[in-house]
Design a protein around this motif. Sequence first.
Motif, PDB file in Angstrom:
ATOM      1  N   THR A   1       0.734  -1.298  -0.052  1.00 12.11           N
ATOM      2  CA  THR A   1       0.061   0.125  -0.032  1.00 12.11           C
ATOM      3  C   THR A   1       0.967   1.421   0.011  1.00 12.11           C
ATOM      4  OG1 THR A   1      -0.209  -0.046   2.436  1.00 12.11           O
ATOM      5  CG2 THR A   1      -1.823  -1.233   1.378  1.00 12.11           C
ATOM      6  N   SER A   2       0.252   2.556  -0.408  1.00  8.21           N
ATOM      7  CA  SER A   2       0.984   3.513  -0.344  1.00  8.21           C
ATOM      8  C   SER A   2       2.179   3.481  -1.058  1.00  8.21           C
ATOM      9  CB  SER A   2       1.327   4.092   0.927  1.00  8.21           C
ATOM     10  OG  SER A   2       0.282   4.380   1.602  1.00  8.21           O
ATOM     11  N   LEU A   3       2.281   2.958  -2.347  1.00  7.82           N
ATOM     12  CA  LEU A   3       3.499   2.657  -3.310  1.00  7.82           C
ATOM     13  C   LEU A   3       4.379   3.754  -3.680  1.00  7.82           C
ATOM     14  CD1 LEU A   3       2.578  -0.625  -5.272  1.00  7.82           C
ATOM     15  CD2 LEU A   3       3.852  -0.740  -2.989  1.00  7.82           C
ATOM     16  N   LEU A   4       3.377   4.728  -3.841  1.00  7.99           N
ATOM     17  CA  LEU A   4       4.039   6.052  -4.401  1.00  7.99           C
ATOM     18  C   LEU A   4       4.381   7.122  -3.052  1.00  7.99           C
ATOM     19  CD1 LEU A   4       1.889   6.670  -7.330  1.00  7.99           C
ATOM     20  CD2 LEU A   4       3.776   5.537  -7.452  1.00  7.99           C
ATOM     21  N   TRP A   5       5.425   8.017  -3.284  1.00  8.11           N
ATOM     22  CA  TRP A   5       5.720   8.842  -2.135  1.00  8.11           C
ATOM     23  C   TRP A   5       4.740   9.799  -1.801  1.00  8.11           C
ATOM     24  CZ3 TRP A   5       6.177  13.843  -2.102  1.00  8.11           C
ATOM     25  CH2 TRP A   5       6.457  14.936  -3.326  1.00  8.11           C
ATOM     26  N   VAL A   6       4.006  10.056  -2.807  1.00  8.24           N
ATOM     27  CA  VAL A   6       2.935  11.185  -2.775  1.00  8.24           C
ATOM     28  C   VAL A   6       1.591  10.525  -1.738  1.00  8.24           C
ATOM     29  CG1 VAL A   6       3.390  12.555  -4.838  1.00  8.24           C
ATOM     30  CG2 VAL A   6       1.817  10.518  -4.815  1.00  8.24           C
ATOM     31  N   ASP A   7       1.792   9.189  -1.649  1.00 10.36           N
ATOM     32  CA  ASP A   7       0.633   8.695  -0.826  1.00 10.36           C
ATOM     33  C   ASP A   7       0.849   8.984   0.435  1.00 10.36           C
ATOM     34  OD1 ASP A   7      -0.592   7.663  -3.060  1.00 10.36           O
ATOM     35  OD2 ASP A   7       0.702   5.636  -2.921  1.00 10.36           O
TER      36      ASP A   7
ATOM     37  N   THR B   1      -3.971  15.019  -2.590  1.00 11.22           N
ATOM     38  CA  THR B   1      -5.004  15.403  -3.715  1.00 11.22           C
ATOM     39  C   THR B   1      -4.522  16.249  -4.471  1.00 11.22           C
ATOM     40  OG1 THR B   1      -6.732  15.049  -1.958  1.00 11.22           O
ATOM     41  CG2 THR B   1      -7.223  16.373  -3.882  1.00 11.22           C
ATOM     42  N   GLU B   2      -3.631  17.213  -4.150  1.00 11.23           N
ATOM     43  CA  GLU B   2      -2.856  18.259  -5.115  1.00 11.23           C
ATOM     44  C   GLU B   2      -2.043  17.520  -5.927  1.00 11.23           C
ATOM     45  OE1 GLU B   2      -1.512  21.279  -7.599  1.00 11.23           O
ATOM     46  OE2 GLU B   2      -3.369  21.075  -6.659  1.00 11.23           O
ATOM     47  N   ALA B   3      -1.323  16.590  -5.333  1.00 10.98           N
ATOM     48  CA  ALA B   3       0.068  15.948  -5.907  1.00 10.98           C
ATOM     49  C   ALA B   3      -0.550  15.279  -7.152  1.00 10.98           C
ATOM     50  CB  ALA B   3       0.884  15.200  -5.180  1.00 10.98           C
ATOM     51  N   TYR B   4      -1.742  14.546  -6.927  1.00  8.43           N
ATOM     52  CA  TYR B   4      -2.536  13.568  -7.888  1.00  8.43           C
ATOM     53  C   TYR B   4      -2.922  14.392  -8.856  1.00  8.43           C
ATOM     54  CZ  TYR B   4      -1.986   9.010  -5.918  1.00  8.43           C
ATOM     55  OH  TYR B   4      -1.278   7.910  -5.371  1.00  8.43           O
ATOM     56  N   ALA B   5      -3.694  15.730  -8.611  1.00 10.19           N
ATOM     57  CA  ALA B   5      -4.070  16.527  -9.832  1.00 10.19           C
ATOM     58  C   ALA B   5      -2.917  16.917 -10.624  1.00 10.19           C
ATOM     59  CB  ALA B   5      -4.852  17.528  -9.051  1.00 10.19           C
ATOM     60  N   ALA B   6      -1.840  17.149  -9.926  1.00  2.66           N
ATOM     61  CA  ALA B   6      -0.594  17.737 -10.854  1.00  2.66           C
ATOM     62  C   ALA B   6       0.004  16.501 -11.587  1.00  2.66           C
ATOM     63  CB  ALA B   6       0.435  18.274  -9.839  1.00  2.66           C
ATOM     64  N   LEU B   7       0.140  15.548 -11.167  1.00  2.18           N
ATOM     65  CA  LEU B   7       0.283  14.376 -12.098  1.00  2.18           C
ATOM     66  C   LEU B   7      -0.625  14.118 -13.166  1.00  2.18           C
ATOM     67  CD1 LEU B   7       1.384  11.592  -9.201  1.00  2.18           C
ATOM     68  CD2 LEU B   7       2.942  12.905 -10.756  1.00  2.18           C
ATOM     69  N   LYS B   8      -2.107  14.282 -12.967  1.00  7.02           N
ATOM     70  CA  LYS B   8      -2.871  14.162 -14.094  1.00  7.02           C
ATOM     71  C   LYS B   8      -2.735  15.225 -15.132  1.00  7.02           C
ATOM     72  CE  LYS B   8      -5.004  10.413 -12.549  1.00  7.02           C
ATOM     73  NZ  LYS B   8      -6.345  10.570 -11.948  1.00  7.02           N
TER      74      LYS B   8
END
Length: 294
Positions: free
Chosen positions: A69-75, A83-90
Amino acid sequence: MRQVKATGAKNSNLILFLLAGMALRLGATDVARAGEPAPPKLKAETQEAFQRYVKLTEARNEDELKRGTSLLWVDGLPMEQRTEAYAALKRGEVRMQKLETLEHGKAIQCPGGMIHHWTGVIFIPAEKLDAVLGVLEDYDKHSVYYAPDVERSKLESREGDHFRFFLRFRRHKVITVVLNTEHEVQYFRDALGRAHSRSSAVRISEVENAGKSDEREKTPGDDGGFMWRMETWWRMEERDGGVYVQSEVASLTRDIPTGLGWMIGPFVNGIPKESLTFTLEATRRAVEAKVARH
């Protein structure tokens, strides 16, 4: 001084950068005149410190992969920042994070060397895990996918998911540094839509007079110290209509000459981040281009 102030912060940084290069050249000349040794060799205590650092980093990676679980550092970020990090990745951004592995809560001292440790993640929309692996494992074409940083590439051997390959790196920042490197990497399929790999640079040699008739490799560890060691951890996860790709790199270089840290430190420390950012962006471009051709 009036001229420097008038140019603004950007040009001031450029002037400091040029002065740093001049100072390094002058410093090297003074050392040579004094008959003292050139840049220090890679010492046993420097290697031991880096090996200890890598061992602890490896243990942390293995623990995270076992949890699954939480495999990515942003997790690991607080909810709002995540939430902002995932939006930036998208949106196509590369999200980077500087890391430091501690030993019993304290920094690991590395006498005679500097440890650089970064991780970064990207999102490749509308692609599959197999497409990403197809690029990463295509070592004969890394000189195409990762040009101009990778000048030459060649797959030397493969046994199942274990690869050995050659890369020639070319890095230019005031001076040009060329490195011949050999790597070994093992890939792992963790679950449906998940994979990771572990890579080590088993040989790094600085190339003198690269591309000329008198080109030669310097003895590993007895060179300019631009890169003595490099360890890499990749993670890939297919979800949200695409693939998240994360790369973590710990590298070892010589330390900064005494008295010049305030001037050149920010530039030297910036190179590992720039290289990793480029690698992740180039990976995304290569995957999208390769899929488009098919």
